[in-house]
Design a protein around this motif. Structure first.
Motif, short mmCIF file in Angstrom:
data_model
loop_
_atom_site.label_atom_id
_atom_site.label_comp_id
_atom_site.label_asym_id
_atom_site.label_seq_id
_atom_site.Cartn_x
_atom_site.Cartn_y
_atom_site.Cartn_z
N ALA A 36 22.16 -6.39 -23.99
CA ALA A 36 22.15 -5.01 -23.50
C ALA A 36 21.20 -4.93 -22.31
O ALA A 36 20.25 -5.70 -22.21
N LYS A 37 21.48 -3.98 -21.42
CA LYS A 37 20.70 -3.87 -20.19
C LYS A 37 20.61 -2.41 -19.78
O LYS A 37 21.58 -1.65 -19.91
N THR A 38 19.44 -2.00 -19.27
CA THR A 38 19.26 -0.64 -18.78
C THR A 38 18.20 -0.63 -17.69
O THR A 38 17.30 -1.48 -17.66
N VAL A 39 18.30 0.33 -16.80
CA VAL A 39 17.34 0.48 -15.71
C VAL A 39 16.11 1.24 -16.22
O VAL A 39 16.23 2.17 -17.02
N ASP A 45 0.82 -1.22 0.00
CA ASP A 45 0.00 0.00 0.00
C ASP A 45 0.85 1.26 0.00
O ASP A 45 0.32 2.37 0.14
N SER A 46 2.17 1.10 -0.16
CA SER A 46 3.04 2.27 -0.09
C SER A 46 2.92 3.16 -1.32
O SER A 46 3.21 4.35 -1.27
N GLY A 47 2.51 2.56 -2.45
CA GLY A 47 2.43 3.33 -3.69
C GLY A 47 3.76 3.50 -4.38
O GLY A 47 3.83 4.09 -5.46
N ARG A 48 4.84 2.96 -3.79
CA ARG A 48 6.17 3.08 -4.39
C ARG A 48 6.37 1.98 -5.41
O ARG A 48 6.18 0.80 -5.13
N VAL A 49 6.75 2.37 -6.62
CA VAL A 49 6.89 1.42 -7.72
C VAL A 49 8.10 0.52 -7.48
O VAL A 49 9.17 0.98 -7.06
N ILE A 50 7.94 -0.77 -7.76
CA ILE A 50 9.04 -1.72 -7.62
C ILE A 50 10.09 -1.44 -8.69
O ILE A 50 9.75 -1.28 -9.87
N PRO A 51 11.38 -1.36 -8.33
CA PRO A 51 12.42 -1.12 -9.34
C PRO A 51 12.43 -2.23 -10.38
O PRO A 51 12.07 -3.38 -10.11
N ALA A 52 12.86 -1.88 -11.59
CA ALA A 52 12.90 -2.85 -12.67
C ALA A 52 14.01 -2.48 -13.64
O ALA A 52 14.41 -1.32 -13.73
N PHE A 53 14.51 -3.49 -14.35
CA PHE A 53 15.46 -3.23 -15.44
C PHE A 53 15.05 -4.07 -16.64
O PHE A 53 14.37 -5.09 -16.52
N MET A 54 15.44 -3.60 -17.82
CA MET A 54 15.08 -4.26 -19.07
C MET A 54 16.34 -4.75 -19.76
O MET A 54 17.37 -4.08 -19.74
N GLU A 55 16.22 -5.92 -20.38
CA GLU A 55 17.31 -6.50 -21.15
C GLU A 55 16.86 -6.74 -22.59
O GLU A 55 15.72 -7.17 -22.82
N LEU A 56 17.75 -6.48 -23.54
CA LEU A 56 17.52 -6.85 -24.92
C LEU A 56 18.19 -8.19 -25.18
O LEU A 56 19.33 -8.41 -24.73
N LEU A 57 17.51 -9.07 -25.91
CA LEU A 57 18.00 -10.42 -26.16
C LEU A 57 18.19 -10.63 -27.66
O LEU A 57 17.45 -10.07 -28.48
N ASN A 58 19.19 -11.45 -28.01
CA ASN A 58 19.37 -11.79 -29.42
C ASN A 58 18.41 -12.91 -29.80
O ASN A 58 17.57 -13.34 -29.00
N SER A 59 18.53 -13.42 -31.01
CA SER A 59 17.59 -14.43 -31.50
C SER A 59 17.69 -15.74 -30.74
O SER A 59 16.76 -16.56 -30.78
N SER A 60 18.81 -15.95 -30.02
CA SER A 60 18.97 -17.17 -29.21
C SER A 60 18.49 -16.99 -27.78
O SER A 60 18.54 -17.94 -26.99
#
Length: 206
Positions: free
Chosen positions: A90-93, A70-85
């Motif tokens: 690549a990675k970024t917050v 109920d804090s309303g604070r968004v959970i941190p997350a990061f995104m990764e780009l993947l190749n065809s395999s």
């Protein structure tokens, strides 16, 4: 130097490289040594940074990130780009609901988001003793095609994605598309009636 967040035993050189510039990296002997005491020889490596128009950029607006109770604070997350395999390249917050990838090679990429609940910048498998579930992973079901001198802007609402569900192309153990019908040997062993009659053999009189 900075330790690579995706590749083990890999370090990145952090400095403002310029487009279309040539650089030379010189490493003196015995600068790097392994666990068995073997050290490197002196070496020089040359490299050239491509022009700005040779790269592409991807900006993803992320919606639907969950919050802590109920804090309303968004959970941190990061995104990764993947190749065809399916390997991360690549990675970024995710900052303020946006994930930005700049100066990417023009290729096709898949993407996934990891909810980094403890904020350590990596995926954690959870703990049975501490009663912690594995951190959730969400996959974007389509490919991003990055082109030269292009900036692609996309939107992703992960509240509509299922945790752990991968694009079909990234599934290693795919279900069999064609199921072979089992042969019924008992049915095959039964005698079959012929619809055609076999003519008799007539003798020839001389």
């Amino acid at each position: 130097l900075s330790e690579d967040p995706l590749l083990a035993m890999t370090y990145n050189i952090i400095r403002p490289f310029k487009y279309e510039e040539r650089y030379r990296l010189t490493i003196d002997s015995a600068m790097l040594c392994g666990v068995y005491g073997h050290c490197n020889n002196s070496m020089t490596v040359g490299m050239t940074v491509k022009g700005e128009k040779d790269y592409g950029h991807l900006i993803v607006a992320v919606q639907g990130l969950p919050v802590y109770g109920d804090s309303g604070r968004v959970i941190p997350a990061f995104m990764e780009l993947l190749n065809s395999s399916g390997a991360p390249v690549a990675k970024t917050v995710v900052e303020n609901g946006v994930a930005t990838f700049r100066d990417m090679n023009p290729e096709k990429y898949y993407a996934r988001i990891i909810l980094d609940r403890n904020g350590n910048g990596m995926w954690d498998a959870g703990s049975y003793e501490k009663k912690l579930q594995p951190e959730q992973v969400f996959y974007f079901m389509l490919q991003f095609e990055i082109r030269q001198n292009w900036k692609i802007e996309e939107m992703w609402d992960i509240s509509k994605s299922k945790p752990g569900e991968k694009p079909y192309e990234l599934i290693k153990n795919k279900p069999k598309e064609d199921i072979k019908k089992k042969r019924d040997y008992r049915e095959e062993s039964k005698p079959r009636r012929s619809n055609s009659s076999t003519p008799g053999i007539r003798g020839l009189g001389i």
